[in-house]
Design an enzyme around this catalytic site. Structure first.
Site, mmCIF file in Angstrom:
data_model
loop_
_atom_site.group_PDB
_atom_site.id
_atom_site.type_symbol
_atom_site.label_atom_id
_atom_site.label_comp_id
_atom_site.label_asym_id
_atom_site.label_seq_id
_atom_site.Cartn_x
_atom_site.Cartn_y
_atom_site.Cartn_z
ATOM 1 N N GLU A 92 0.815 -1.200 0.000
ATOM 2 C CA GLU A 92 0.000 0.000 0.000
ATOM 3 C C GLU A 92 0.857 1.262 0.000
ATOM 4 O OE1 GLU A 92 -2.939 -0.044 3.023
ATOM 5 O OE2 GLU A 92 -4.038 1.631 2.152
ATOM 6 N N ASP A 93 1.918 1.252 0.782
ATOM 7 C CA ASP A 93 2.638 2.512 1.027
ATOM 8 C C ASP A 93 4.000 2.625 0.357
ATOM 9 O OD1 ASP A 93 0.521 3.167 2.591
ATOM 10 O OD2 ASP A 93 1.460 2.567 4.477
#
Ligand code: MN
Length: 729
Positions: A92-93
């Site tokens: 996600e990051d």
């Protein structure tokens, strides 16, 4: 465990970061070198991937991931899950891809991290009623593997523990989601301790004033409470030692939120609820549980109805323990829970403890099977079934329909939408909003353009492409699944056809009146459609456009009776009236399943409802309906112009039919025919008898249910003496 580490790394342990060692320390079994290195690799990989990212607290971002890993290690999860916990935010990051993870680690870890990432896309939205339940179902069906949910739990737990650093509004939103979704889900999955911690932390955020008040009161009474528990447990400890039962006894602090809730629900003061003391005894073996129970009951008097044996009959979520409540010396009630270490662990990680996520066990779960999606749930059910539990009851508890008839998908904003199995983007569009449905021209599923009849799957993210000028299509009805979409589309088609038939009808009326040189009638027709039995001129036009009435009908109605008509009420007019009446009873004809086609009835064969009919597509005059047997039917080489038609009649309807009877002029003949008709319960609409030189011709207009009834009547009339000739016309 620590000993085994020294073997692996006799010199260098101190060089490892503290939060890495915290993970290793939480692993409650001997650790081999391979596992140690595997987790270390995940730690390093995650640490590098999150370089330069910070949490709201200012700490390096990766501290969060390391903490999640440590929580998972504490819950006795397998090494892949711990590694996935360390990597859970990489997809996600950071720039890391699922393929990277599969290559660097293994496909199992990649799948787990991918699952966690998908769950993060779901945003809980408490505006909608039942959203919490949908959310949970969604969670379970998207997760596919229960370990994904457990990683998500660990992630949420650490976020809740560090929530203070977030802005107030965010705290509130996260706490609400935790209370409404995560806590009940943890409970259903048997993770009792987790549920309690979730609840207490939400309580602190959501009802802060009450929370602070309660904490103060608990704190002020803690000293005397602990003293009392020591005093109460002393004789039990002594007896246990005599029986050689190894046990840990501790006073169990009631959780703040459950005290608060009890005060609220039962309207009891703090003292009364808090006075109920609770103690937990943890022993090694199941036999020891019962032995301990015996000892406790020898010393203190039990309250019979409060005894619960959750070992013999475990709770549906897997919880096992003995519960008893006894009366202590001064009349106080004390609740005692007795269980083994294993059972205590089950209360920690619940259903996951039933899983054989054993590192050195005989069973290792393989996640490569096709039916992975439901397998874990099925196993869960089987597991609980083997404990003599009613699976129906369990499913109800879990609020999951295993053979789901429904799927859960996302809007681009992450809202959950529940649909029937096999639903398509069109169903989704209508579910979101009917206007989205009406104007939907295309769809993207997970970012890719797909056909509108694509079957959606659990967890898909759907984006609908709309265009203001676009409208629904007939073909949508072939694939939509939801009732909502079906009704809307049907309604729309009906409306569209109505509008089309109005336009068509208007055109036909004008052109035909002009041709008949009777355009002057138009004004009157427009001003009083009621004469034809319609409320509005649009309805009248539509009736013309869809072939229910003809312009001739209009002319007959609106044209002032001419001198000719008065003199001889010609039989043609009577005929016409009859046919119109018969046809109006049937309310039209279905042409190829489509309504609203312009229809004419063949003048050659005068079909009426009940006749076998066929349609012939004419040039520019719509469809002409003939009887199947009509001798005037166009040549069969024009085959492509024939079209299947059906009378659009309901069973309860009756048809009007005509029979012509010719007989010797005999006085009783008319009576005999009438009798035959009424014996069959057939209604006579009109009778017309003419006699000419000893021969009577009778024209009977009757109402019959169907052709069979008509034929029965015809057979009967044929038996009447004196009959010369009978014909259906
Ligand atoms: Mn996270």
């Amino acid at each position: 465990m620590w000993e085994s580490l020294k073997k692996i790394n006799p010199f260098g342990l101190a060089e490892y970061p503290k939060d890495y060692l915290a993970i290793i320390r939480n692993i409650n079994e001997p650790l081999d070198e391979e596992a140690f290195n595997a987790i270390w690799r995940a730690y390093q990989f995650g640490n590098i991937a999150h370089t330069n990212q910070r949490r709201s607290s200012g700490e390096p971002y990766f501290t969060h991931c390391a903490n999640v890993g440590a929580i998972l290690a504490g819950w006795n999860l397998d090494y892949d899950t711990i590694s996935a916990g360390l990597l859970h935010d990489t997809l996600e990051d950071t720039d890391v891809t699922k393929e990277d993870l599969a290559r660097e680690f293994n496909p199992d870890i990649a799948e787990l991290v991918d699952g966690v990432t998908k769950l993060s896309d779901i945003k809980f939205n408490s505006r909608q009623e039942r959203q919490a339940e949908n959310f949970m179902k969604m969670f379970l069906s998207v997760a596919k593997d229960i370990r994904v949910i457990i990683i998500k739990f660990a992630d949420r737990l650490h976020n809740m523990r560090t929530i203070k650093h977030l802005p107030r509004i965010k705290q509130h939103r996260i706490a609400l989601e935790t209370r409404e979704v995560y806590a009940p889900l943890a409970h259903r999955l048997g993770m009792g301790n987790l549920k309690l911690e979730f609840e207490d932390r939400c309580f602190e955020i959501l009802e802060n004033r009450e929370y602070t008040k309660l904490c103060k009161r608990i704190k002020s009474s803690r000293g005397s409470r602990e003293k009392y528990i020591r005093y109460f447990s002393a004789p039990i400890k002594k007896q246990l030692a005599e029986y050689n039962i190894h046990a840990e006894i501790y006073g169990r602090a009631k959780h703040n939120y459950s005290i608060y809730r009890k005060m609220q629900h039962r309207g009891l003061p703090f003292e009364e609820i808090y006075d109920l003391l609770a103690i937990r005894v943890i022993v090694d073996r199941i036999e020891d549980c019962y032995a301990t129970l015996g000892i406790v009951h020898q010393i203190y008097h039990p309250i019979q109805e409060r005894f619960k044996d959750y070992i013999a009959t475990p709770k549906i979520n897997g919880y096992r323990s003995l519960h008893t409540t006894v009366i202590a010396a001064n009349g106080k009630m004390v609740e005692i829970q007795i269980r083994t270490h294993k059972m205590n662990e089950t209360a920690e990680i619940g259903v996951a403890a039933h899983w054989a996520y054993k590192r050195h066990g005989s069973v290792k779960v393989k996640d490569t099977e096709m039916n992975r999606q439901t397998r874990w749930l099925r196993e869960l059910v089987e597991n609980l079934q083997s404990e003599n539990k009613d699976p129906g009851e369990f499913l109800n508890l879990l609020k999951i329909d295993l053979f789901q008839e429904e799927i859960f998908v996302f809007t681009p904003k992450g809202d959950v939408v529940k649909l029937r199995l096999d639903s398509t983007p069109v169903d989704f569009a209508y579910e979101v909003h009917s206007q989205v449905g009406f104007h939907c021209t295309g769809a993207k599923v997970n970012g890719k353009i797909v056909p509108l009849n694509t079957r959606l799957r659990n967890g898909d993210t759907i984006e609908i492409i709309t265009s203001a000028s676009h409208t629904p299509s007939h073909t949508w009805l072939k694939f939509v699944q939801t009732a909502k979409a079906k009704t809307h589309i049907k309604k729309w088609i009906k409306k569209e056809q109505f509008e089309k038939s109005i336009k068509l009808g208007e055109e036909i009326v004008e052109k035909t009146l002009r041709r008949l040189k009777k355009i002057s009638l138009l004004k009157e027709i427009k001003s009083s459609p009621q004469q034809m039995g319609y409320n509005t001129i649009d309805q009248l036009y539509s009736a013309i456009g869809s072939g229910q009435i003809t312009v001739r009908d209009l002319v007959e109605k609106y044209l002032p009776p001419s001198a000719d008509d008065k003199q001889s009420p010609d039989t043609e007019l009577l005929n016409k009236q009859f046919l119109n009446r018969a046809r109006s009873t049937a309310k039209g004809v279905n042409v190829g399943g489509i309504r609203g086609t312009l229809l004419n009835f063949g003048k050659c064969c005068n079909p009426i409802p009940g006749d076998e009919i066929v349609g012939y597509v004419t040039r520019g005059r719509g469809v002409t309906i003939h009887r199947n047997t009509c001798s005037n039917l166009p040549a069969p080489e024009n085959e492509d112009r024939f079209i299947d038609v059906k009378w659009n009649t309901s069973k309860a309807q009756s048809f009007i039919s005509r029979i012509k009877v010719v007989a010797e002029d005999r006085k009783l003949f008319l009576r005999d025919v009438s009798e035959s008709i009424s014996n069959l319960n057939i209604n006579i609409v009109s009778v017309d008898i003419r006699t000419d030189e000893g021969v009577a011709t009778g024209l009977f207009i009757i109402q019959v249910r169907d052709k069979r009834q008509l034929h029965r009547l015809i057979r009967k009339i044929r038996l009447i003496p004196g009959l010369i000739y009978l014909e259906r016309i």
